[in-house]
Motif scaffolding. Structure first.
Motif, mmCIF file in Angstrom:
data_model
loop_
_atom_site.group_PDB
_atom_site.id
_atom_site.type_symbol
_atom_site.label_atom_id
_atom_site.label_comp_id
_atom_site.label_asym_id
_atom_site.label_seq_id
_atom_site.Cartn_x
_atom_site.Cartn_y
_atom_site.Cartn_z
ATOM 1 N N GLU A 156 4.543 6.488 7.319
ATOM 2 C CA GLU A 156 3.375 7.321 7.068
ATOM 3 C C GLU A 156 3.771 8.687 6.520
ATOM 4 O OE1 GLU A 156 1.206 7.533 10.724
ATOM 5 O OE2 GLU A 156 0.885 5.360 10.828
ATOM 6 N N ASP A 157 2.788 9.351 5.896
ATOM 7 C CA ASP A 157 2.904 10.756 5.460
ATOM 8 C C ASP A 157 4.141 11.005 4.602
ATOM 9 O OD1 ASP A 157 0.616 11.200 6.921
ATOM 10 O OD2 ASP A 157 1.689 11.899 8.690
ATOM 11 N N VAL A 158 4.353 10.152 3.609
ATOM 12 C CA VAL A 158 5.483 10.352 2.705
ATOM 13 C C VAL A 158 5.150 11.501 1.755
ATOM 14 C CG1 VAL A 158 7.013 9.287 1.032
ATOM 15 C CG2 VAL A 158 6.018 7.898 2.858
ATOM 16 N N GLN A 159 6.045 12.476 1.640
ATOM 17 C CA GLN A 159 5.836 13.641 0.792
ATOM 18 C C GLN A 159 7.124 13.988 0.062
ATOM 19 O OE1 GLN A 159 3.867 16.971 2.767
ATOM 20 N NE2 GLN A 159 3.374 15.648 4.495
ATOM 21 N N ILE A 160 6.977 14.345 -1.218
ATOM 22 C CA ILE A 160 8.115 14.835 -1.993
ATOM 23 C C ILE A 160 7.996 16.350 -2.046
ATOM 24 C CG2 ILE A 160 9.291 14.829 -4.209
ATOM 25 C CD1 ILE A 160 8.150 12.063 -4.715
ATOM 26 N N GLY A 161 8.971 17.044 -1.464
ATOM 27 C CA GLY A 161 8.978 18.492 -1.477
ATOM 28 C C GLY A 161 10.130 19.029 -2.300
ATOM 29 N N ALA A 162 10.395 20.311 -2.175
ATOM 30 C CA ALA A 162 11.485 20.934 -2.917
ATOM 31 C C ALA A 162 12.820 20.506 -2.323
ATOM 32 C CB ALA A 162 11.340 22.452 -2.872
ATOM 33 N N THR A 270 0.800 11.638 -3.434
ATOM 34 C CA THR A 270 -0.073 10.502 -3.174
ATOM 35 C C THR A 270 0.764 9.435 -2.520
ATOM 36 O OG1 THR A 270 0.337 9.569 -5.342
ATOM 37 C CG2 THR A 270 -1.589 10.997 -5.131
ATOM 38 N N VAL A 271 0.147 8.681 -1.635
ATOM 39 C CA VAL A 271 0.887 7.671 -0.888
ATOM 40 C C VAL A 271 0.220 6.330 -1.061
ATOM 41 C CG1 VAL A 271 1.645 6.911 1.391
ATOM 42 C CG2 VAL A 271 1.700 9.341 0.793
ATOM 43 N N ARG A 272 1.023 5.337 -1.344
ATOM 44 C CA ARG A 272 0.523 3.961 -1.374
ATOM 45 C C ARG A 272 1.398 3.160 -0.427
ATOM 46 N NH1 ARG A 272 1.456 4.967 -6.669
ATOM 47 N NH2 ARG A 272 3.046 3.369 -6.751
ATOM 48 N N ARG A 273 0.784 2.476 0.490
ATOM 49 C CA ARG A 273 1.533 1.734 1.511
ATOM 50 C C ARG A 273 1.203 0.261 1.375
ATOM 51 N NH1 ARG A 273 0.286 0.182 6.798
ATOM 52 N NH2 ARG A 273 2.132 -0.261 8.049
ATOM 53 N N ARG A 274 2.242 -0.554 1.354
ATOM 54 C CA ARG A 274 2.055 -1.994 1.263
ATOM 55 C C ARG A 274 2.510 -2.614 2.560
ATOM 56 N NH1 ARG A 274 5.283 -4.702 -3.341
ATOM 57 N NH2 ARG A 274 6.995 -4.586 -1.836
ATOM 58 N N ARG A 275 1.603 -3.246 3.244
ATOM 59 C CA ARG A 275 1.941 -3.869 4.514
ATOM 60 C C ARG A 275 2.693 -5.160 4.265
ATOM 61 N NH1 ARG A 275 -0.034 -1.873 8.909
ATOM 62 N NH2 ARG A 275 0.383 -3.811 10.001
#
Length: 281
Positions: A156-162, A270-275
């Protein structure tokens, strides 16, 4: 010449004394008390010593075991004990304080009572021993209640930061998991990052942990998609992605890469999750 010989003889004698005596033992080593499972007990005894308590049985079972506190020092020590378990009161100690004489070991009995309606799966806990000087030793209690088990996990909550990719793992099942995470990033011009599966911290049932993967060589101008693939025993296989656009604005911003939002709204990711088919079943 005679003076030099006398000095040499004295030096050799001093070195001989140091060699015979050896280094003086430290006070810490002499007084280092320890706490851990007694030499026998539990449902999985080990003749070479147990690093933690392992108990397994059906709902309604009452387990009995002992914690050993060893004091190799020259003075008696008083150690306080407390139990920690996710359920609150399954572990009961015979005493919350023990005084251990010098060069002696004291065994403290305790019980683990599994309610009749307990859910199958792993129920981790611990017994913590602490001294007045603030030193603590934590001994894990791994309790598994018999019955159907489910291994399930979400990313969950995957984010690309610096310079970093952040994400969270949540154990949705009833068994403790030891996840492995692989990281892969693709840009418009090809592969940007490939990190093979590597272990992260173990995850107890119902627990959530935050993690970060360093990514220091982010592109100066690209639209990148990072994919996290998480696997664990029990058929766990989960994936999640995050997308961000990198733009270099030039000298005005010091030549640094800037993340732009992808899609509408103020979010930078944006996050897309595939179960997995395992969970869908």
């Amino acid at each position: 010449m005679r003076r030099q010989l006398r000095l040499l003889t004295a030096l050799l004698g001093l070195l001989g004394l140091l060699y015979v005596a050896g280094p003086a033992p430290t006070a810490l080593a002499a007084d280092a008390w320890t706490a851990g499972p007694a030499s026998s007990g539990g449902t999985r005894p080990d003749s070479e010593g147990r690093p933690y308590f392992y108990l397994q049985g059906a709902p309604g079972t009452v387990f009995e075991d002992k914690l050993s506190v060893t004091n190799p020092g020259r003075e008696a020590r008083t150690v306080s004990l407390r139990a920690e378990d996710a359920e609150g009161a399954w572990i009961a100690l015979a005493s919350v304080e023990v005084k251990v004489p010098a060069r002696t070991r004291a065994d403290v009995p305790f019980t683990v009572t599994v309610p009749a309606g307990a859910q199958p799966g792993d129920h981790p806990g611990a017994i913590v021993a602490s001294a007045p000087d603030g030193r603590e030793q934590r001994t894990a209690v791994q309790l598994r209640v018999s019955g159907p088990t489910l291994a399930a996990l979400s990313v969950e909550d995957v984010q690309i930061g610096a310079g970093v990719i952040r994400y969270a793992l949540v154990n949705r099942g009833n068994t403790t998991l030891a996840p492995h995470v692989a990281v892969h990033a693709e840009g418009l011009f090809g592969e940007l990052l490939r990190r093979p599966p590597h272990p992260v911290s173990a995850l107890a049932p119902g627990r959530r942990t935050e993690h970060a993967e360093p990514w220091t060589d982010t592109p100066a101008l690209d639209r990148a998609t990072a994919r996290l693939t998480v696997t664990a025993d029990g058929g766990v296989h989960e994936e999640a992605t995050a997308t961000a656009t990198f733009v270099t604005w030039g000298p005005a911003l010091g030549g640094g890469a800037v993340l732009l939002a992808v899609g509408a709204g103020p979010a930078l990711w944006t996050v897309r999750r595939r179960r997995s088919a395992h969970d869908e079943g």
